[in-house]
Design a protein around this motif. Sequence first.
Motif, short mmCIF file in Angstrom:
data_model
loop_
_atom_site.label_atom_id
_atom_site.label_comp_id
_atom_site.label_asym_id
_atom_site.label_seq_id
_atom_site.Cartn_x
_atom_site.Cartn_y
_atom_site.Cartn_z
N LEU A 1 -0.04 -15.76 13.42
CA LEU A 1 0.90 -15.09 12.53
C LEU A 1 0.58 -15.39 11.07
CD1 LEU A 1 4.25 -15.39 14.48
CD2 LEU A 1 2.74 -13.42 14.27
N TRP A 2 0.05 -16.59 10.79
CA TRP A 2 -0.37 -16.90 9.43
C TRP A 2 -1.53 -16.03 8.97
CZ3 TRP A 2 2.21 -18.65 5.65
CH2 TRP A 2 3.22 -19.56 5.84
N VAL A 3 -2.37 -15.61 9.91
CA VAL A 3 -3.44 -14.67 9.58
C VAL A 3 -2.83 -13.36 9.09
CG1 VAL A 3 -5.35 -13.31 10.54
CG2 VAL A 3 -5.11 -15.72 11.15
N GLY A 4 -1.77 -12.89 9.77
CA GLY A 4 -1.07 -11.67 9.34
C GLY A 4 -0.41 -11.84 7.98
N VAL A 5 0.19 -12.99 7.73
CA VAL A 5 0.83 -13.25 6.44
C VAL A 5 -0.22 -13.27 5.34
CG1 VAL A 5 2.06 -15.00 5.10
CG2 VAL A 5 2.82 -14.44 7.40
N THR A 6 -1.34 -13.91 5.61
CA THR A 6 -2.42 -13.95 4.61
C THR A 6 -2.94 -12.55 4.31
OG1 THR A 6 -3.06 -16.14 5.40
CG2 THR A 6 -4.69 -14.94 4.11
N GLY A 7 -3.09 -11.74 5.33
CA GLY A 7 -3.53 -10.36 5.12
C GLY A 7 -2.53 -9.57 4.29
N ALA A 8 -1.23 -9.76 4.55
CA ALA A 8 -0.21 -9.06 3.78
C ALA A 8 -0.23 -9.49 2.31
CB ALA A 8 1.17 -9.31 4.39
N VAL A 9 -0.41 -10.78 2.07
CA VAL A 9 -0.48 -11.27 0.69
C VAL A 9 -1.69 -10.68 -0.03
CG1 VAL A 9 -0.87 -13.35 -0.71
CG2 VAL A 9 0.84 -13.37 1.10
N MET A 10 -2.82 -10.61 0.67
CA MET A 10 -4.04 -10.03 0.07
C MET A 10 -3.83 -8.56 -0.29
SD MET A 10 -6.40 -12.22 -0.19
CE MET A 10 -7.43 -13.44 0.52
N VAL A 11 -3.18 -7.81 0.59
CA VAL A 11 -2.94 -6.38 0.32
C VAL A 11 -2.00 -6.23 -0.88
CG1 VAL A 11 -1.81 -4.32 1.25
CG2 VAL A 11 -3.46 -5.55 2.61
N ILE A 12 -0.99 -7.07 -0.97
CA ILE A 12 -0.05 -6.99 -2.10
C ILE A 12 -0.76 -7.30 -3.41
CG2 ILE A 12 1.99 -8.09 -3.12
CD1 ILE A 12 3.02 -8.39 -0.19
N ILE A 13 -1.57 -8.35 -3.43
CA ILE A 13 -2.30 -8.70 -4.65
C ILE A 13 -3.27 -7.58 -5.03
CG2 ILE A 13 -4.05 -10.28 -5.59
CD1 ILE A 13 -2.64 -12.52 -3.99
N ASN A 14 -3.99 -7.04 -4.05
CA ASN A 14 -4.91 -5.94 -4.33
C ASN A 14 -4.19 -4.70 -4.84
OD1 ASN A 14 -7.30 -7.24 -3.76
ND2 ASN A 14 -7.26 -6.68 -1.60
N PHE A 15 -2.98 -4.47 -4.37
CA PHE A 15 -2.20 -3.34 -4.86
C PHE A 15 -1.89 -3.48 -6.34
CE2 PHE A 15 2.18 -1.84 -5.74
CZ PHE A 15 1.92 -0.48 -5.77
N PHE A 16 -1.43 -4.65 -6.74
CA PHE A 16 -1.11 -4.85 -8.16
C PHE A 16 -2.36 -4.76 -9.03
CE2 PHE A 16 2.78 -7.00 -6.47
CZ PHE A 16 3.68 -6.09 -7.00
N ILE A 17 -3.48 -5.26 -8.54
CA ILE A 17 -4.74 -5.14 -9.28
C ILE A 17 -5.14 -3.67 -9.39
CG2 ILE A 17 -7.21 -5.66 -9.21
CD1 ILE A 17 -6.44 -8.37 -7.95
N ALA A 18 -5.03 -2.92 -8.30
CA ALA A 18 -5.40 -1.50 -8.32
C ALA A 18 -4.53 -0.70 -9.27
CB ALA A 18 -5.31 -0.92 -6.91
N VAL A 19 -3.24 -0.99 -9.31
CA VAL A 19 -2.33 -0.27 -10.23
C VAL A 19 -2.70 -0.59 -11.67
CG1 VAL A 19 0.06 -0.16 -11.03
CG2 VAL A 19 -0.44 -0.03 -8.61
N GLU A 20 -3.00 -1.83 -11.97
CA GLU A 20 -3.38 -2.19 -13.32
C GLU A 20 -4.70 -1.54 -13.74
OE1 GLU A 20 -1.89 -3.78 -15.86
OE2 GLU A 20 -0.11 -3.80 -14.61
N PHE A 21 -5.67 -1.53 -12.83
CA PHE A 21 -6.95 -0.89 -13.15
C PHE A 21 -6.78 0.61 -13.33
CE2 PHE A 21 -9.92 -4.32 -11.27
CZ PHE A 21 -9.87 -5.01 -12.46
N GLU A 22 -5.97 1.22 -12.48
CA GLU A 22 -5.73 2.67 -12.60
C GLU A 22 -5.04 3.00 -13.92
OE1 GLU A 22 -6.23 6.52 -11.35
OE2 GLU A 22 -6.97 4.72 -10.38
N ALA A 23 -4.15 2.14 -14.37
CA ALA A 23 -3.45 2.36 -15.64
C ALA A 23 -4.42 2.24 -16.80
CB ALA A 23 -2.30 1.37 -15.78
N ARG A 24 -5.45 1.43 -16.68
CA ARG A 24 -6.40 1.23 -17.77
C ARG A 24 -7.53 2.25 -17.75
NH1 ARG A 24 -7.14 -5.29 -18.22
NH2 ARG A 24 -4.94 -5.77 -18.28
#
Length: 91
Positions: A66-89
Amino acid sequence: MRIRTTMPQKIMQYKIISGVFVSSLLFILGGAIWAYAVLRDISSPLILHFNNFSGITQIGGLGDLLWVGVTGAVMVIINFFIAVEFEARDR
């Protein structure tokens, strides 16, 4: 002069990125729930990682899985915020 937008405004502005994020997060959470439902009665150790060169490199229990799933979810959330920032720039 640049107008600064807040993160909720950026999320609403970039709907495709937000849609991909939601679907990715649902796949990860669905997989974690499915793994828990199917494997909750298993008492023996689970193989968490295997590769062709080294063989089994990580074993653990259901909590580790289950920690593998939590780690994957955290990675997707971080990548989402990075993608939104890059798209805005992006011009």
